[in-house]
Scaffold this active site. Sequence first.
Site, PDB file in Angstrom:
ATOM      1  N   LYS A   1       4.124   8.814   9.293  1.00 11.12           N
ATOM      2  CA  LYS A   1       3.789   8.200  10.588  1.00 11.12           C
ATOM      3  C   LYS A   1       4.766   8.604  11.713  1.00 11.12           C
ATOM      4  O   LYS A   1       4.657   9.698  12.230  1.00 11.12           O
ATOM      5  CB  LYS A   1       3.645   6.692  10.421  1.00 11.12           C
TER       6      LYS A   1
ATOM      7  N   TYR B   1       0.861  -1.189   0.000  1.00 10.78           N
ATOM      8  CA  TYR B   1       0.000   0.000   0.000  1.00 10.78           C
ATOM      9  C   TYR B   1       0.892   1.233   0.000  1.00 10.78           C
ATOM     10  O   TYR B   1       1.889   1.287   0.727  1.00 10.78           O
ATOM     11  CB  TYR B   1      -0.886   0.010   1.246  1.00 10.78           C
TER      12      TYR B   1
ATOM     13  N   ASP C   1       9.199   2.586   0.291  1.00 14.57           N
ATOM     14  CA  ASP C   1       8.128   3.243   1.049  1.00 14.57           C
ATOM     15  C   ASP C   1       8.244   2.758   2.488  1.00 14.57           C
ATOM     16  O   ASP C   1       7.817   1.662   2.824  1.00 14.57           O
ATOM     17  CB  ASP C   1       6.759   2.900   0.452  1.00 14.57           C
TER      18      ASP C   1
HETATM   19  C1  LIG Z   1       0.235   4.780   5.973  1.00 13.95           C
HETATM   20  C2  LIG Z   1       0.993   4.515   4.745  1.00 13.95           C
HETATM   21  C3  LIG Z   1       0.915   5.361   3.617  1.00 13.95           C
HETATM   22  C4  LIG Z   1      -0.024   6.525   3.563  1.00 13.95           C
HETATM   23  O1  LIG Z   1       0.256   7.478   4.537  1.00 13.95           O
HETATM   24  P1  LIG Z   1      -0.906   8.520   4.935  1.00 13.95           P
HETATM   25  O2  LIG Z   1      -0.245   9.414   5.936  1.00 13.95           O
HETATM   26  O3  LIG Z   1      -2.015   7.674   5.511  1.00 13.95           O
HETATM   27  O4  LIG Z   1      -1.310   9.204   3.706  1.00 13.95           O
HETATM   28  C5  LIG Z   1       1.720   5.097   2.532  1.00 13.95           C
HETATM   29  N1  LIG Z   1       2.554   4.049   2.521  1.00 13.95           N
HETATM   30  C6  LIG Z   1       2.655   3.216   3.579  1.00 13.95           C
HETATM   31  C7  LIG Z   1       3.626   2.082   3.529  1.00 13.95           C
HETATM   32  C8  LIG Z   1       1.874   3.410   4.710  1.00 13.95           C
HETATM   33  O5  LIG Z   1       1.966   2.573   5.733  1.00 13.95           O
END
Ligand SMILES: *Cc1c(COP(=O)(O)O)cnc(C)c1O
Length: 422
Positions: A264, A141, A236
């Site tokens: 995060k 994701y 990511d």
């Molecule tokens: C949470 C997350 C996102 C998106 O971040 P948001 O702050 O919710 O937009 C993208 N990539 C990964 C791996 C994530 O865990």
Amino acid sequence: MKGQEIHNQSLKVVPGGVHSPVRSFKGMNRPPIYFSSGNGAYLKDMAGKSYLDFCMSFGPLILGHKNSLVEKKLIHALGNGWSFGACEPYSLDLAKQVLGKIEFADQIRFVNSGTEAVMTALRLARGYKNRSKIIKFDGCYHGHVDSMLIKAGSGLAGTATSSSAGVSEAVASETLILPLGDLDLLRKCFIDHPGEIAGVIIEPLPANNGLLEQTDLFLKGLSTLCREFDALLIFDEVISGFRVGPSGMVGVTGITPDLAVYGKIIGGGLPVGAVAGPRKIMEFLAPLGPVYQAGTLSANPLAMIGGQATLELMSASAYLELEKNSQRISDLFNHWFSEYNSGQFSHYRLQRVGSLFWPVPTNKNIGKTSDIPSDLADQFLPLFSTLLEKGIYLSPNAFEVGFCSMAHDEEVAKDLEGRLWS
Ligand SMILES: *Cc1c(COP(=O)(O)O)cnc(C)c1O
């Protein structure tokens, strides 16, 4: 007002009553809980019931809720105003702190969310390489960026269709999607699209569609193929960054990506995201380079200070303590799974990597989406409901991982044990 009443009113003015879909408790056979406060490892609902929290705001709260140092620094920062839309001294501290942990990167740009950071990294990769296609993996994701809301198509390896209405075919066709763990298909995809692929994006520890730990062999092979075909490797690390260790998966794997995306934890629970990489790529961003990127609230002082205070407390020894906390919690869950209620959940175990865990109803290791049991959600519902009844809160979705934090200490583990067996 009670939670139920707030929910009824919210349903009228907000689509589905929520501002992010998992919060709706869809498929959980009950309306969402409305939480009014958090402290340490605990959340409290509107009726005053306490829950041991394993969702932890989906990852940012590695110190737990309302950590006292972060709170103190935020309160102090509030006294100076909370948005200038101009240069300020706070983002440099966080920039230095983050870059000090990830040697491969010389520069960082702060944005407001993980999604925004991914969007920026993809545009930067396309602009830098002057190519249009990006490879992503099924089971990873990357936020709700249009070009990442795709699923595998039925045609050739790599073809994709959108997984959300409103994403045009033209946009979906710029992303190629592959299964995790398959280097042969990855090589074939590069060969099938000569000179077209700007970059490959991956969660080096996929943790948004279950916890799909990858082998070193695959991650190193991926890195080698990106070099061979001259595509950027984009890590990511929005979840894994500064959670799996002081340098995230970059440190754990020893792999040097071309760009890494964070979020995060680096905001400590305030809205933030970041792209980091070597100077020669990062300087392609505006105002120096041709790739446009901007943000009214980017590098917001409160978010910068929340992140700085959080990372300051995550020393090397803190990660050892976090591991101990997580092991303790995981042992308790696994013991409970095996014995509770004449084995009602004895087919469950926690698949765990550090402070991330995923309850799975199988003994098999799960490393890609096709390994995931097809009835995962059905099996999860009674587990979620039973734990909730006992005041133990997991994310209300079978595919979300759980999080331990520095606040999930020995005392909290004792409380968990009491709640599990109550
Ligand atoms: C949470 C997350 C996102 C998106 O971040 P948001 O702050 O919710 O937009 C993208 N990539 C990964 C791996 C994530 O865990």
